[in-house]
Design a protein around this motif. Structure first.
Motif, short mmCIF file in Angstrom:
data_model
loop_
_atom_site.label_atom_id
_atom_site.label_comp_id
_atom_site.label_asym_id
_atom_site.label_seq_id
_atom_site.Cartn_x
_atom_site.Cartn_y
_atom_site.Cartn_z
N ILE A 181 0.85 -1.20 0.00
CA ILE A 181 0.00 0.00 0.00
C ILE A 181 0.88 1.24 0.00
O ILE A 181 1.60 1.51 0.96
CB ILE A 181 -0.95 -0.01 1.22
CG1 ILE A 181 -1.82 -1.28 1.16
CG2 ILE A 181 -1.82 1.24 1.26
CD1 ILE A 181 -2.51 -1.61 2.46
N GLY A 182 0.83 1.96 -1.12
CA GLY A 182 1.62 3.18 -1.25
C GLY A 182 0.90 4.36 -0.62
O GLY A 182 -0.23 4.23 -0.13
N GLY A 183 1.52 5.52 -0.68
CA GLY A 183 0.92 6.71 -0.08
C GLY A 183 -0.11 7.31 -1.00
O GLY A 183 -0.30 6.88 -2.13
N ALA A 223 -5.24 5.65 -0.59
CA ALA A 223 -4.84 4.49 0.21
C ALA A 223 -6.01 3.93 1.03
O ALA A 223 -6.06 2.75 1.34
CB ALA A 223 -3.67 4.86 1.13
N LEU A 270 2.94 -1.75 4.33
CA LEU A 270 2.69 -0.30 4.18
C LEU A 270 3.99 0.42 3.90
O LEU A 270 4.99 0.19 4.60
CB LEU A 270 2.13 0.23 5.50
CG LEU A 270 0.62 0.32 5.68
CD1 LEU A 270 0.30 0.66 7.13
CD2 LEU A 270 0.02 1.34 4.75
N GLY A 290 2.39 5.43 2.82
CA GLY A 290 1.10 4.76 3.01
C GLY A 290 0.65 4.85 4.45
O GLY A 290 -0.55 4.99 4.75
#
Ligand code: CTP
Length: 420
Positions: free
Chosen positions: A10-12, A16, A37, A41
């Motif tokens: 999960i990117g920023g 998100a 994360l 993220g």
């Protein structure tokens, strides 16, 4: 349904939060999910939420010594059936394309031997930036499935492509990737670029013409037609998504270049003919352009003025080259040559006649009497010597994808890949 293991990175970015819903959907479908994360993220979703929903330990950007002993990053990246990056930020895509591994998420992505699917989300300018488009093309070339972001209003107030696809759509792409498999990098070896069902046009070179042509009369006037270019651009996009190297020779249309496609813009039929000729040889050429049949025989260098006499200036026409027919006759004729035919009556009979007259292998015929040019859907008939296959009315993107399946099958029977 078989339950599979998904490693979700999960990117920023504001999108998100949608990863939370994605985890819920995947768990509901019975899949196990392990979340990682990134540092960015973590600014948008908490490890606690993800741990509760995934019922699994959540890994963060820090290399935790204890984790490394219990489960090393190599193992973490390999125990999954599929690695999913959602949202994939411009920064993450750039690192993935460049092979940069400077935190846990990017290290996992570099270390994995499993298929990777990325769902991008970013500002529209960032998505359309040549650097991002280059990275997406590189990743697709490497066998990563990069979804096309949704178009719409963005959190930053701008409008365009860049929104994270909806969790349902990401889940559907995940199920497809799991069912079909994708290009996998074998341990210690060269990337295995054998075409899989997932990337059926990998290793193929495809040329597409699209849009109208503009034939100048004088510096301010031209002859044109109503072609929007949408079907041709959708075909170029679908060919690139299917793994092909795509050259798009486009008439004047205000459409964005699809990711992974090399585009050459032209104005006139003669310019289009020259760029097509320069683009050969290819495995398949798909001539979607609505080429103007005639051009002004003489082009005035200055604007033609009314002289007050009430007489209209003569407009003599000259016939344009038939690009499709010339390619069919050329020494560099592609093994698969596809024409389009927009007809208003006797659609199939006209298409059959055109198939023979132009010397192509397939004609994609559509009835434009009930369906003016520029719409979002098409009802097409695929006409070949073998017969006629009539498809339901579909969005132009779906016509494009279905056509790519047909073209991949046709190419497989005509031109085996070098390493087959
Ligand atoms: N085409 C082409 N060059 C032209 C005219 C048409 O390459 N000068 C291609 C189109 O891209 C399309 C196919 O030929 O793939 C059929 O185009 P269409 O306009 O339907 O054919 P025409 O030859 O113009 O036939 P008609 O106008 O008589 O229907």
């Amino acid at each position: 349904m078989t339950h599979r293991r998904i490693l979700l990175i999960i990117g920023g970015g504001i999108a998100a939060y949608k990863a939370i819903e994605l985890v819920r959907l995947l768990r509901k479908a019975g899949h196990s999910v392990r979340c990682v994360l990134t540092r960015a993220g973590e600014q948008f979703v908490t490890p606690l939420t993800l741990a509760a929903l995934s019922e699994n330990k959540v890994y963060t950007y820090l290399f935790d010594l204890k984790d490394e002993v219990e489960m090393g990053h190599i193992q973490l990246s390999r125990e999954a059936d599929l690695v999913v990056v959602a949202p994939a930020t411009a920064d993450l895509l750039a690192k993935m394309a460049g092979g940069i591994a400077d935190d846990l998420a990017t290290t996992l992505l570099l270390a994995t031997d499993k298929p990777v699917l990325a769902a991008p989300a970013m500002n529209v300018r960032m998505w359309l930036h040549p650097a991002t488009q280059r990275n997406v093309a590189t990743l697709r070339g490497d066998g990563v499935t990069v979804m096309t972001p949704d178009e719409g209003e963005m959190a930053c107030g701008e409008y365009g492509p860049g929104r994270l696809p909806e969790p349902e759509a990401i889940k559907a792409a995940i199920e497809t990737a799991l069912a079909q498999g994708t290009v996998v990098q074998p341990l210690g070896g060269q990337p295995d670029f054998a075409p899989s069902r997932h990337r059926p046009l990998y290793g193929r070179r495809i040329l597409v013409t699209a849009g109208p042509t503009h034939e100048p009369i004088d510096p301010v006037r031209y002859i044109a037609n109503r072609s929007s270019g949408k079907q041709g651009f959708a075909i170029a996009a679908a060919a690139a998504e299917a793994g092909a190297e795509v050259l798009l020779v486009a008439g004047p249309v205000p459409l964005p270049t699809p990711p992974g496609v090399v585009r050459v813009d032209v104005e006139t039929a003669r310019e289009m003919a020259a760029e097509v000729e320069a683009g050969l040889p290819v495995d398949a050429a798909i001539m979607v352009a609505a080429v103007a049949d005639w051009r002004a025989a003489d082009t005035s260098a200055q604007k033609i003025k009314k002289d007050g006499s009430g007489e209209v200036p003569p407009l003599a026409l000259a016939e344009n080259p038939d690009i499709l027919a010339s390619v069919a006759k050329s020494a560099k004729r592609p093994p698969l040559l596809v024409g389009f035919a927009a007809e208003t009556n006797d659609v199939i009979a006209h298409a059959q006649a055109k198939l023979a007259r132009k010397g192509c292998d397939l004609i994609v015929a559509n009835d434009v009497s009930a369906d003016p040019m520029g719409g979002e859907t098409n009802r097409v008939h695929i006409v070949s010597k073998a017969g006629v296959d009539s498809w339901d009315r579909l969005p132009k993107e779906a016509v494009a994808r279905k056509l790519m399946e047909k073209i991949a099958d046709e190419l497989d029977t005509r031109v085996p890949l070098a390493d087959d």
